[in-house]
Design an enzyme around this catalytic site. Sequence first.
Site, mmCIF file in Angstrom:
data_model
loop_
_atom_site.group_PDB
_atom_site.id
_atom_site.type_symbol
_atom_site.label_atom_id
_atom_site.label_comp_id
_atom_site.label_asym_id
_atom_site.label_seq_id
_atom_site.Cartn_x
_atom_site.Cartn_y
_atom_site.Cartn_z
ATOM 1 N N SER A 1 37.959 32.760 35.566
ATOM 2 C CA SER A 1 36.984 33.829 35.701
ATOM 3 C C SER A 1 37.290 34.617 36.976
ATOM 4 O O SER A 1 38.388 35.153 37.120
ATOM 5 C CB SER A 1 35.573 33.248 35.698
ATOM 6 O OG SER A 1 34.607 34.254 35.511
ATOM 7 N N HIS B 1 33.475 31.715 27.122
ATOM 8 C CA HIS B 1 33.980 31.715 28.493
ATOM 9 C C HIS B 1 34.058 30.298 29.077
ATOM 10 O O HIS B 1 34.936 30.011 29.877
ATOM 11 C CB HIS B 1 33.060 32.591 29.356
ATOM 12 C CG HIS B 1 33.591 32.950 30.696
ATOM 13 N ND1 HIS B 1 34.753 33.672 30.878
ATOM 14 C CD2 HIS B 1 33.111 32.699 31.946
ATOM 15 C CE1 HIS B 1 34.967 33.860 32.161
ATOM 16 N NE2 HIS B 1 33.995 33.273 32.842
#
Length: 658
Positions: free
Chosen positions: A519, A631
């Site tokens: 991320s 994610h």
Amino acid sequence: MPKKKLVTERDLLTLKFLRGFALSPDEKEIVYVLEWIDEKDNKYYSNLWLVGTDGKNNRQFTFGKYKDSSPVWSPDGKKIAFVSKRGEKIGLHIINRDGGEANKLVEEEGAFTNLSWSPDGKFVLGAFRKTEIHKDKEGKKVAPVFREIGRLFYRLDGDGWLPKDRFHIWKYEVATGQGTQLTKGKYEEVSPAFSPDGKTLCFVSNRQPDPDLDTDRMDLYLISSEGKNFRKVSAPDGPKAEPAWSPEGKRIAYLAHTNTKDAWGVTNFHVWVVDPGKRGSAKDLTPKLDRMCLDLGISDTGEAAHGGKVSWSRDGKKLFFMVTDRGSVDLWSVTLDGKMTQITKGKHRVMGFDTNGKVNLLAYSQADFTSCGDLYVTTQAGRSRRLTEVNRDWFGKSQVQIPEEISFLSIGGQKLQGWIIKPPNFNPKRKYPAVVEVHGGPRVQYGNVFMHEFQYLAAKGYVVFYCNPRGSQGYGEKFAGCIVKAWGTYDYQDVMAGTDFLVSKPYVDKNRIGITGGSYGGYMTNWAVGHTNRFKAAVTQRSVVNLVSFFGSSDIGFEDWREFGGQVWENWDHYLKMSPIYYVRNIRTPLLIIHNEGDLRCPIEQAEQLFTALKVLKRKVAFVRFPEEFHGLSRSGRPDRRLERLRRIGGWFGRYLK
């Protein structure tokens, strides 16, 4: 004594994970959720367990391959309500404390959250959002013919496409299962809470003309328990969360701040109190506390960060909450006149807490270097007792390396906190390869918790280094906010200063250093290899590559203006020069790109841009895509994919660093 075994990727299949809990009204028991992995099914399951607050009689309470979650006790302590999917649909279930089969209260296609009981025990309260289900003529679920999008915030990572329905408040009669919808309309209502007399509900809602364009203007609202007499509570503008009534019902505590233009998690959430019947009465009880009153710790085995809660003492004179500070998260209390006291102390992460009854005890979950998360109780004076050791056997048999906490100086004399994990059977006369890990966020913190990935890499012979560069949480607003509009500045300098500190160690081979992160940590990995050739290999995961395209493709891209300064079309050059793709020609480091095809936070188009550019430039690059995953693959992805991810990281570093 048997030799302890090295940590491997497959240990994820053995570990169990604490996922929620609730303290009984008599403060004698805790019901908790224990998650486990079935390797054959390749799925996660979770069941309810019970343990006494004296640490005795720890036993499994529900059985079977279900996903039981969110338990809450009835006021008399005789029943437990919880969420589970035990048929075709998810539903609310109730089970007697003395055991027996769980009874279905209601079953719906949708999501239940924020459960609680009415004070008289006749109703279960919660927020519910209906899921849109499309079926063919035979009744089988199918994809829709088309999707017409009208809302700005129309998808959410982890949830997927958001339904037209919003979260609304429902109450369900325990005797009949009859549900009553108390709020309706185009706005969303969450965190409902009964007043002590059961006559009024408080909840949180954003009722701006377009909440998606004004996301940080949340307010507290009141309605009667019948869904009437709707009114707004007077309080300063800003985000609000977790309302809790005082025992006598005259005040409401909540977590909040007043910066409606905050960047991504810079301004501190504090503990507030308001008299709902008196304008101008809202008061910040912790104004001088330069820390977040939330759990912002992260790990790859515990709950995700960003949890928060506030709870009253029985006499209504004190409030309890969590604080993130310098790698740890602890329980604190504050009196109504602002006197703060730290209750728990040590190198650990408190991941949540609960109170009930007379509030003589606080139940809490805690992780540390040798625990993924276990239950504890403490008195208000801080006398704690551990109740569970859910992974005692595994930790007892595994060669887990305890991290060494270190500090070092960066640009401008900034002192930073970090940790080093040495390989098992460490020999100080050897030269080891090393891996620098960078956390996501960026407004979270690495800290005093067990990290399976780090132990896995250490077991493969790497020194593992990680730190909290500027932009992280746990060190105050100035520290967290100094990279707003300036990603790739202080944060990059801090990561490189940490690398300098790492290679100064006589046991580290400066020519065999790798870097990885996910991320925002993936962004920093990309940025680093675009600005230096010091790293021998890199693995970028679910990363940010191009902030210009991120604006339109990410589920939260429309909020970029908060973090990066103005809308993208107002500042093209600034957005582009803060993007790793701008420096792609400089990348010479062998790079493995790992990305998830279902990622809505950092969409896979980000990885595709980086991979395509590097292939055209004829650089050493590989691209591994994980189908379907959102994610959070590293924490909650399908088990076999989590294992393969670790194998790929280990394999890439093994190829270039060994």
